[in-house]
Scaffold this active site. Structure first.
Site, short mmCIF file in Angstrom:
data_model
loop_
_atom_site.label_atom_id
_atom_site.label_comp_id
_atom_site.label_asym_id
_atom_site.label_seq_id
_atom_site.Cartn_x
_atom_site.Cartn_y
_atom_site.Cartn_z
N CYS A 73 -4.67 9.86 -53.01
CA CYS A 73 -5.85 9.74 -53.87
C CYS A 73 -5.45 9.69 -55.34
O CYS A 73 -4.69 10.53 -55.81
CB CYS A 73 -6.82 10.90 -53.63
SG CYS A 73 -8.33 10.67 -54.60
N CYS A 77 -8.61 16.04 -58.79
CA CYS A 77 -9.40 17.26 -58.53
C CYS A 77 -8.42 18.43 -58.28
O CYS A 77 -7.60 18.36 -57.36
CB CYS A 77 -10.31 17.06 -57.32
SG CYS A 77 -11.32 15.57 -57.45
N CYS A 80 -7.67 20.10 -54.79
CA CYS A 80 -7.50 19.25 -53.61
C CYS A 80 -6.03 18.93 -53.33
O CYS A 80 -5.30 18.46 -54.21
CB CYS A 80 -8.29 17.95 -53.82
SG CYS A 80 -8.11 16.80 -52.45
N CYS A 117 -18.74 14.47 -39.29
CA CYS A 117 -18.57 14.15 -40.70
C CYS A 117 -17.29 13.34 -40.89
O CYS A 117 -16.19 13.85 -40.67
CB CYS A 117 -18.48 15.42 -41.52
SG CYS A 117 -19.83 16.58 -41.21
N CYS A 149 -22.48 12.02 -40.79
CA CYS A 149 -22.43 12.21 -42.24
C CYS A 149 -21.15 11.52 -42.71
O CYS A 149 -20.10 11.70 -42.10
CB CYS A 149 -22.39 13.71 -42.57
SG CYS A 149 -22.25 14.04 -44.34
N CYS A 209 -26.34 15.26 -48.98
CA CYS A 209 -25.61 16.52 -48.73
C CYS A 209 -24.73 16.75 -49.95
O CYS A 209 -23.92 15.88 -50.30
CB CYS A 209 -24.76 16.37 -47.47
SG CYS A 209 -23.64 17.75 -47.18
N ARG A 279 -24.66 25.74 -45.68
CA ARG A 279 -23.51 25.78 -44.75
C ARG A 279 -22.37 26.62 -45.32
O ARG A 279 -21.92 26.38 -46.44
CB ARG A 279 -23.00 24.35 -44.50
CG ARG A 279 -21.92 24.28 -43.43
CD ARG A 279 -21.49 22.85 -43.17
NE ARG A 279 -22.65 21.98 -43.17
CZ ARG A 279 -22.65 20.73 -43.66
NH1 ARG A 279 -21.57 20.22 -44.17
NH2 ARG A 279 -23.74 20.00 -43.64
S1 SF4 Z 1 -11.50 15.72 -53.72
FE1 SF4 Z 1 -9.39 15.05 -53.32
S2 SF4 Z 1 -9.62 13.21 -52.12
FE2 SF4 Z 1 -11.61 13.58 -53.09
S3 SF4 Z 1 -11.59 12.46 -55.03
FE3 SF4 Z 1 -10.84 14.50 -55.51
S4 SF4 Z 1 -8.61 14.36 -55.31
FE4 SF4 Z 1 -9.46 12.59 -54.26
#
Ligand code: SF4
Length: 334
Positions: A73, A77, A80, A117, A149, A209, A279
């Site tokens: 990705c 974030c 993550c 999901c 989902c 959601c 949840r």
């Molecule tokens: S949560 Fe993780 S997978 Fe989703 S956009 Fe952010 S870095 Fe990428």
């Protein structure tokens, strides 16, 4: 029981009555739940249970996640393990083939999960990835009685319309944290981008959601802010995730949560968004520990099986927990 305790219990029950009657809690009331002494925890959970029972009885909704595409990705974030700034040693793969996605839905059925999901890493789906998800969703919806989902990142209106047309019931896109804390967590997209995607999904006719990840250094005020934002957004389903600080991620050093705070937060969300699916989500096992069952007095939904890159407890353990509480797994009603 002391007079003080009696008074406190009465106050929490008043919050429950207010929530059931459709009155909006004040910010101060929401904050008071988060800031209550631990001694008041059972009285708070009792009040939250009154609200949960009013809207959902003793039913528990089960959801199963499949990590349809892992890692790679370009976003950053901080929580993550799949982001470009994470060194966590996770399995990485491109979008799973249709048959694998369909098999996952069968596994969800076997675990009594009424909602499947399909979650993919990335800023948003490529045309090829969207085609693969659409093909899988069409096959699942034509063969299995379950809700789907999707959680594929930022969507254009055209992409959202295609997912809806294929049979996607719900779209997940979490706000994650409050507007003024957002830039501390992610710099490659904004809180406004997140709101926009939820609105796009709603506009396409999918049920929205959207939830949070608590434990990312937010203040009580910021947690209350996001609860009211989700109320305003009219999210039908609100996953409350508890940060599982994964080594190798920028937020790996955070360890702010304890099980009592997690329970108070779930109760606060129940009071602020009384009729919505709340949840107890990712990080439940790690952060709630032995208090996990208490979460279901406020929440009416959980994930079974594993999360995206971390393990959950066995589905049989969740089934047993629900049975021991005297609660009942909600069967999928399409
Ligand atoms: S949560 Fe993780 S997978 Fe989703 S956009 Fe952010 S870095 Fe990428």
């Amino acid at each position: 029981m002391s007079d003080t305790t009696t008074m406190v219990e009465t106050d929490w029950r008043n919050l429950a009555i207010k929530a059931i009657q459709g009155e909006v809690l004040s910010r101060e009331e929401a904050l008071s739940v988060l800031r209550a002494d631990d001694e008041e925890l059972l009285a708070i959970m009792d009040a939250a249970y009154r609200v949960r029972r009013h809207f959902f009885g003793n039913k528990v909704k089960l959801n199963l996640i499949i990590n349809a595409k892992s890692g790679y990705c370009p976003e950053d974030c901080g929580y993550c393990s799949q982001s470009r700034v994470s060194d966590a040693p996770i399995e990485k793969y491109t979008m799973l083939e249709k048959d694998v996605l369909v098999d996952g839905a069968k596994k969800a059925m076997a675990m009594q999960a009424g909602t499947y999901c399909i979650v993919a890493s990335g800023r948003g789906p490529t045309p090829r990835e969207l085609d693969q998800v659409v093909a899988a969703v069409e096959e699942i919806k034509s063969t299995l009685p379950m809700k789907i989902c999707a959680c594929l990142g930022i969507l254009s209106q055209e992409q959202a319309n295609r997912l809806k047309q294929a049979g996607v019931d719900r779209y997940n896109h979490n706000l994650n944290t409050s507007k003024d804390h957002y830039s501390h967590i992610t710099s490659t997209h904004t809180y406004t981008d997140r709101i926009h995607t939820v609105e796009t999904a709603k506009h396409a006719g999918m049920s929205p959601c959207s939830g949070v990840i608590m434990g990312m250094g937010e203040t009580d005020d910021q947690l209350v802010d996001v609860a009211f934002s989700l109320r305003e957004l009219d999210a039908d389903s609100i996953p409350i995730n508890f940060l599982n600080p994964i080594p190798g991620t920028p937020l790996a050093h955070l360890n702010d949560l304890d099980p009592r705070r997690c329970l108070k937060a779930i109760a606060m969300f129940r009071f602020v968004c009384p009729s919505k699916e709340i949840r107890a989500s990712g990080g439940r096992e790690v952060n709630l520990g032995m208090l996990q069952p208490l979460a279901l007095y406020a929440a009416n939904s959980v994930f079974v099986g594993d999360y995206l890159t971390t393990e959950g407890q066995e589905a049989t353990a969740d089934h047993k927990m629900i049975e021991d509480l005297g609660f009942e797994i909600e069967q999928c009603a399409l």
